[in-house]
Design a protein around this motif. Structure first.
Motif, PDB file in Angstrom:
ATOM      1  N   ASN A   1       0.205  -1.344  -2.671  1.00 10.74           N
ATOM      2  CA  ASN A   1       0.596  -1.224  -4.073  1.00 10.74           C
ATOM      3  C   ASN A   1      -0.057  -0.013  -4.715  1.00 10.74           C
ATOM      4  OD1 ASN A   1       2.197  -3.493  -3.950  1.00 10.74           O
ATOM      5  ND2 ASN A   1       0.619  -4.851  -4.768  1.00 10.74           N
ATOM      6  N   PHE A   2      -1.322   0.254  -4.381  1.00 10.94           N
ATOM      7  CA  PHE A   2      -1.994   1.417  -4.939  1.00 10.94           C
ATOM      8  C   PHE A   2      -1.297   2.700  -4.509  1.00 10.94           C
ATOM      9  CE2 PHE A   2      -4.915   4.945  -4.766  1.00 10.94           C
ATOM     10  CZ  PHE A   2      -5.401   4.942  -6.066  1.00 10.94           C
ATOM     11  N   GLY A   3      -0.932   2.796  -3.228  1.00  8.55           N
ATOM     12  CA  GLY A   3      -0.255   3.995  -2.735  1.00  8.55           C
ATOM     13  C   GLY A   3       1.067   4.246  -3.430  1.00  8.55           C
ATOM     14  N   ILE A   4       1.816   3.185  -3.633  1.00  9.28           N
ATOM     15  CA  ILE A   4       3.108   3.319  -4.327  1.00  9.28           C
ATOM     16  C   ILE A   4       2.896   3.732  -5.775  1.00  9.28           C
ATOM     17  CG2 ILE A   4       5.125   2.033  -5.153  1.00  9.28           C
ATOM     18  CD1 ILE A   4       4.906   0.393  -2.516  1.00  9.28           C
ATOM     19  N   LEU A   5       1.961   3.075  -6.462  1.00 11.76           N
ATOM     20  CA  LEU A   5       1.676   3.430  -7.852  1.00 11.76           C
ATOM     21  C   LEU A   5       1.158   4.860  -7.971  1.00 11.76           C
ATOM     22  CD1 LEU A   5       0.008   0.177  -9.239  1.00 11.76           C
ATOM     23  CD2 LEU A   5       2.218   1.147  -9.901  1.00 11.76           C
TER      24      LEU A   5
ATOM     25  N   LEU B   1       2.979   7.770 -10.067  1.00 15.75           N
ATOM     26  CA  LEU B   1       2.281   8.483 -11.138  1.00 15.75           C
ATOM     27  C   LEU B   1       2.235   9.988 -10.865  1.00 15.75           C
ATOM     28  CD1 LEU B   1      -0.611   5.995 -11.928  1.00 15.75           C
ATOM     29  CD2 LEU B   1       1.278   6.634 -13.432  1.00 15.75           C
ATOM     30  N   ALA B   2       2.161  10.387  -9.602  1.00 19.33           N
ATOM     31  CA  ALA B   2       2.221  11.818  -9.269  1.00 19.33           C
ATOM     32  C   ALA B   2       3.580  12.393  -9.651  1.00 19.33           C
ATOM     33  CB  ALA B   2       1.928  12.028  -7.789  1.00 19.33           C
ATOM     34  N   VAL B   3       4.634  11.641  -9.382  1.00 21.74           N
ATOM     35  CA  VAL B   3       5.976  12.070  -9.810  1.00 21.74           C
ATOM     36  C   VAL B   3       6.036  12.120 -11.337  1.00 21.74           C
ATOM     37  CG1 VAL B   3       8.412  11.405  -9.839  1.00 21.74           C
ATOM     38  CG2 VAL B   3       7.130  11.286  -7.713  1.00 21.74           C
ATOM     39  N   GLY B   4       5.416  11.133 -11.981  1.00 23.46           N
ATOM     40  CA  GLY B   4       5.359  11.143 -13.442  1.00 23.46           C
ATOM     41  C   GLY B   4       4.635  12.361 -13.982  1.00 23.46           C
ATOM     42  N   GLN B   5       3.559  12.793 -13.310  1.00 25.59           N
ATOM     43  CA  GLN B   5       2.843  13.997 -13.723  1.00 25.59           C
ATOM     44  C   GLN B   5       3.719  15.228 -13.565  1.00 25.59           C
ATOM     45  OE1 GLN B   5      -0.322  14.417 -15.130  1.00 25.59           O
ATOM     46  NE2 GLN B   5       0.374  16.515 -15.369  1.00 25.59           N
TER      47      GLN B   5
END
Length: 171
Positions: free
Chosen positions: A6-10, A14-18
């Protein structure tokens, strides 16, 4: 195991969000929004410093390549954050988190301690980024104003990101 997946997916989302944030939100020359330092800071403590630095390098490279266009700015500001991460956790959140491989959270450590650590991590990142971005061509008052405005906005964003990436103890 499931928590790490779950951490890896999140983290990836979030990297895509950045990347989207960098591409589509131009708030002016004084404000730079970044959640990257909080993302790197929230990497589980079981991950070693070298692996964390490689993750920070890859994340910074992806953001530089896909959004900002100047390869190396985010990389050079994010890798020192990964290098200082465990030391900051030891000093402000306790060495027992590192030795047990435990993760920190707002509920376990409190908002004040997490806020102080995020402020330090964000100051390291923004200080390096703004100095390298200006590269001696901008006056000091501009760099200080940019640092203060970016710090205020990115700090709020970092609190939200940390809340998303840290585990919820109630489950």
């Amino acid at each position: 195991m499931r928590g790490n997946q779950n951490f890896g997916i999140l983290y990836a989302l979030l990297a895509v969000g950045q990347i989207v944030l960098c591409n589509y939100t131009a708030l002016g020359p004084y404000i730079m929004l970044s959640m990257l330092p909080a993302m790197v800071f929230c990497i589980p403590t079981t991950v070693g410093t070298t692996a964390c630095m490689l993750i920070a390098f890859a994340t910074g490279f992806a953001v530089d390549w896909l959004s900002e266009g100047i390869i190396g700015l985010n990389i050079s500001a994010l890798v020192p954050v990964a290098l200082a991460r465990k030391g900051i956790i030891k000093v402000f959140l306790g060495e027992d988190l590192i030795t047990r491989g435990d993760r920190f959270s707002f509920r376990k450590n409190g908002v004040a301690k997490i806020s102080v650590t995020l402020a330090i991590v964000l100051a390291i990142y923004l200080g390096i980024y703004i100095i390298l971005d200006g590269a001696g061509s901008r006056p000091d008052w501009f760099n200080l104003t940019r640092f203060a405005a970016s710090f205020a906005c990115s700090f709020i964003l970092s609190l939200v990101v940390t809340n998303i990436l840290t585990p919820d103890d109630r489950k």
